[in-house]
Write an enzyme that holds these catalytic residues in place. Structure first.
Site, PDB file in Angstrom:
ATOM      1  CB  SER A  72      -0.900   0.017   1.236  1.00  0.00           C
ATOM      2  OG  SER A  72      -1.429   1.322   1.410  1.00  0.00           O
ATOM      3  N   GLY A 128     -14.658   8.640   6.217  1.00  0.00           N
ATOM      4  CA  GLY A 128     -16.099   8.512   5.983  1.00  0.00           C
ATOM      5  C   GLY A 128     -16.468   8.507   4.509  1.00  0.00           C
ATOM      6  CG  LEU A 129     -15.120  10.890   1.874  1.00  0.00           C
ATOM      7  CD1 LEU A 129     -14.237  11.834   1.054  1.00  0.00           C
ATOM      8  CD2 LEU A 129     -16.578  11.322   1.766  1.00  0.00           C
ATOM      9  CB  SER A 130     -16.706   4.260   1.320  1.00  0.00           C
ATOM     10  OG  SER A 130     -17.851   4.653   1.994  1.00  0.00           O
ATOM     11  CG  ASP A 176     -19.741   2.526   2.821  1.00  0.00           C
ATOM     12  OD1 ASP A 176     -20.683   3.338   2.740  1.00  0.00           O
ATOM     13  OD2 ASP A 176     -18.991   2.448   3.816  1.00  0.00           O
TER      14      ASP A 176
HETATM   15  P1  ADP Z   1     -13.468   4.711   5.537  1.00  0.00           P
HETATM   16  O1  ADP Z   1     -14.012   3.516   4.851  1.00  0.00           O
HETATM   17  O2  ADP Z   1     -14.505   5.715   5.870  1.00  0.00           O
HETATM   18  O3  ADP Z   1     -12.307   5.337   4.846  1.00  0.00           O
HETATM   19  P2  ADP Z   1     -12.783   2.711   7.511  1.00  0.00           P
HETATM   20  O4  ADP Z   1     -12.325   2.803   8.926  1.00  0.00           O
HETATM   21  O5  ADP Z   1     -14.003   1.927   7.229  1.00  0.00           O
HETATM   22  O6  ADP Z   1     -12.928   4.222   6.972  1.00  0.00           O
HETATM   23  O7  ADP Z   1     -11.631   2.098   6.613  1.00  0.00           O
HETATM   24  C1  ADP Z   1     -10.328   2.618   6.672  1.00  0.00           C
HETATM   25  C2  ADP Z   1      -9.337   1.468   6.731  1.00  0.00           C
HETATM   26  O8  ADP Z   1      -9.347   0.740   5.485  1.00  0.00           O
HETATM   27  C3  ADP Z   1      -7.908   1.924   6.890  1.00  0.00           C
HETATM   28  O9  ADP Z   1      -7.596   2.170   8.252  1.00  0.00           O
HETATM   29  C4  ADP Z   1      -7.147   0.731   6.324  1.00  0.00           C
HETATM   30  O10 ADP Z   1      -7.088  -0.330   7.266  1.00  0.00           O
HETATM   31  C5  ADP Z   1      -8.044   0.274   5.184  1.00  0.00           C
HETATM   32  N1  ADP Z   1      -7.626   0.896   3.905  1.00  0.00           N
HETATM   33  C6  ADP Z   1      -8.386   1.613   3.070  1.00  0.00           C
HETATM   34  N2  ADP Z   1      -7.672   2.011   1.980  1.00  0.00           N
HETATM   35  C7  ADP Z   1      -6.433   1.548   2.142  1.00  0.00           C
HETATM   36  C8  ADP Z   1      -5.215   1.639   1.381  1.00  0.00           C
HETATM   37  N3  ADP Z   1      -5.155   2.319   0.238  1.00  0.00           N
HETATM   38  N4  ADP Z   1      -4.128   1.012   1.869  1.00  0.00           N
HETATM   39  C9  ADP Z   1      -4.179   0.312   3.008  1.00  0.00           C
HETATM   40  N5  ADP Z   1      -5.280   0.197   3.771  1.00  0.00           N
HETATM   41  C10 ADP Z   1      -6.398   0.804   3.361  1.00  0.00           C
HETATM   42 MG    MG Z   2     -15.360   2.111   5.645  1.00  0.00          MG
END
Ligand code: ADP
Ligand code: MG
Length: 414
Positions: A72, A128-130, A176
């Site tokens: 990532s 919060g934007l998924s 989402d």
């Molecule tokens: P939201 O979906 O609102 O952004 P969430 O808490 O549901 O918030 O999800 C966020 C989590 O998803 C991050 O903390 C990570 O664990 C994972 N995640 C999302 N995108 C990535 C990414 N590009 N690289 C690594 N982890 C990710």
């Molecule tokens: Mg989420």
């Protein structure tokens, strides 16, 4: 790196340096914002949801074995796991989103193939934007592409939701993932959470959606979210129905006084918000700016006084938005308790709007907000060749053919 030409180059360079080869497939899935309909999803009501041009990209290359290795760029972190030993990692580890998707797809009978991947998201993580759904749906799309099979978008969304529920341990609804999989370019989706049907809602010209991230911590979100759900369930029980969706506003008003005060407030908000979703869909189609402003105000006021999900940072963002030039309306986005707000803005005033909100929010809170003007995009799929620019291909999956070494679909799928 949002939509800029250097995005594919940076992802490909990271891929080369890690795996010593070029990626062969590029998949993506969008984040989302709700234009109306806070907390209506788990009450089986309607939501007006927008797939946005902030998204998660995964550049991948199939492997001859059953290993998935991914890096990532957002977290500068690596994960490696075996498709035949899909254990859940402890806590909220990000690898669980990938493992979870692999696990539910395998349980669904899909053939899976190992791959190397670099991923990058322009959806803010945890805002919060998924970003989580974007990651799940992009991952499922990589498995789909490499496996040479194809899932109906709603089925894919359900499986990704299941991955988040069961593997990551987050009790989210399907909103989402549905938006990330089934979105249409240029349209919002009017999603009916009772039967999971959706209608595209074409946004009238003359409306620009701008998201304002308060960048405030969402610590209470988990426990408070659970309490709101419990209040709604208590309300539904009082009316003898499975979900509040089955109660009309008229019937609610007749019996409101018999409900405990907290339960009554929550139910009133949900039922009124549900009506606003339908009115907003009409207003956005017609480009009725007066109605858009009025509905946003009613939604935010209800979120503040009845559902009690707003915070001082959200109030500051809304005040800054409402005082900025070109604003037509502003309301909460997502579950509340911090996170983002969404504003409707005159397209000619977007720069002046974002500059004024940045200043206004910083003056009020001392924090510099993030502001994202967004457009509606298609749901999860291959990255469009035009988005990749020259030099990178998103080759069709049969190009190299079976047995072609690097060719797709994967040779080791089981
Ligand atoms: P939201 O979906 O609102 O952004 P969430 O808490 O549901 O918030 O999800 C966020 C989590 O998803 C991050 O903390 C990570 O664990 C994972 N995640 C999302 N995108 C990535 C990414 N590009 N690289 C690594 N982890 C990710
Ligand atoms: Mg989420």
């Amino acid at each position: 790196m949002n939509g800029q030409p250097e995005r594919p180059a940076r992802i490909a360079a990271a891929f080369r340096s890690r795996f010593g080869a070029e990626p062969l497939v590029w998949c993506r899935a969008p984040g989302r914002v709700d234009l109306m309909g806070s907390h209506t999803d788990y009450n089986l009501g309607c939501v007006l949801t927008l797939p946005i041009d902030r998204d998660t990209w995964i550049a991948a290359r199939p492997r001859p074995d059953r290993i998935v290795q991914a890096h990532s760029l957002n977290l500068d972190a690596d994960t490696r796991f075996d498709l035949d030993a899909l254990a859940r990692a402890p806590g909220r580890a990000w690898c669980n989103y990938l493992r979870g998707v692999a696990s539910v797809l395998r349980a669904d009978g899909q053939s899976l193939c190992g791959f190397d991947a670099v991923l990058h998201s322009t959806v803010p993580l945890g805002g919060g934007l998924s970003s989580s759904a974007a990651l799940e749906c992009a991952t499922a799309t990589v498995f789909e592409t490499l496996g040479g099979w194809s899932l109906d978008p709603v089925r894919k969304a359900r499986l990704c939701q299941q991955a988040e529920n069961e593997f990551v341990g987050v009790n989210c609804g399907i909103l989402d993932q549905y938006t990330a999989c089934a979105g249409r370019a240029g349209c919002a989706l009017l999603l009916d959470c009772r039967d999971l049907s959706a209608q595209p809602v074409q946004l009238a010209r003359g409306l620009q959606v701008v998201i304002g991230d308060t960048r405030s911590k969402r610590e209470l979100a988990g426990s408070e979210y659970g309490q709101r759900r419990a209040h709604c369930e208590a309300g539904a029980r009082q009316f003898g129905v499975k979900a509040l969706r089955e109660v009309s506003l008229d019937r609610f008003r007749q019996h409101e006084s018999a409900l405990p005060a907290d339960v009554a407030k929550r139910c009133r908000f949900i039922l009124e918000e549900d009506e606003r979703v339908l009115r907003m869909a009409e207003a956005l189609t017609r480009g009725d700016t007066e109605a858009i402003g009025r509905l946003c105000t009613a939604s935010f006021d209800g979120a503040r006084r009845l559902y009690e999900i707003t915070t001082p940072a959200m109030h500051a963002m809304r005040d800054a938005m409402l005082q900025a030039p070109g604003v037509l309306g502003a309301r909460q986005a997502g579950a509340g308790f911090g996170g983002c707000l969404v504003a409707f803005v005159d397209p000619g005033a977007v720069d002046a709007f974002t500059a004024a909100v940045r200043r206004g929010y910083q003056d009020r809170t001392g924090t510099v907000p993030e502001l994202y003007p967004v457009h509606a995009v298609a749901g999860a799929g291959r990255v469009d060749g035009a988005m990749l620019g020259s030099g990178w291909s998103s080759r069709p999956s049969v190009e190299a053919g079976p047995g072609g070494g690097d060719g797709l679909p994967c040779q080791t799928a089981t």
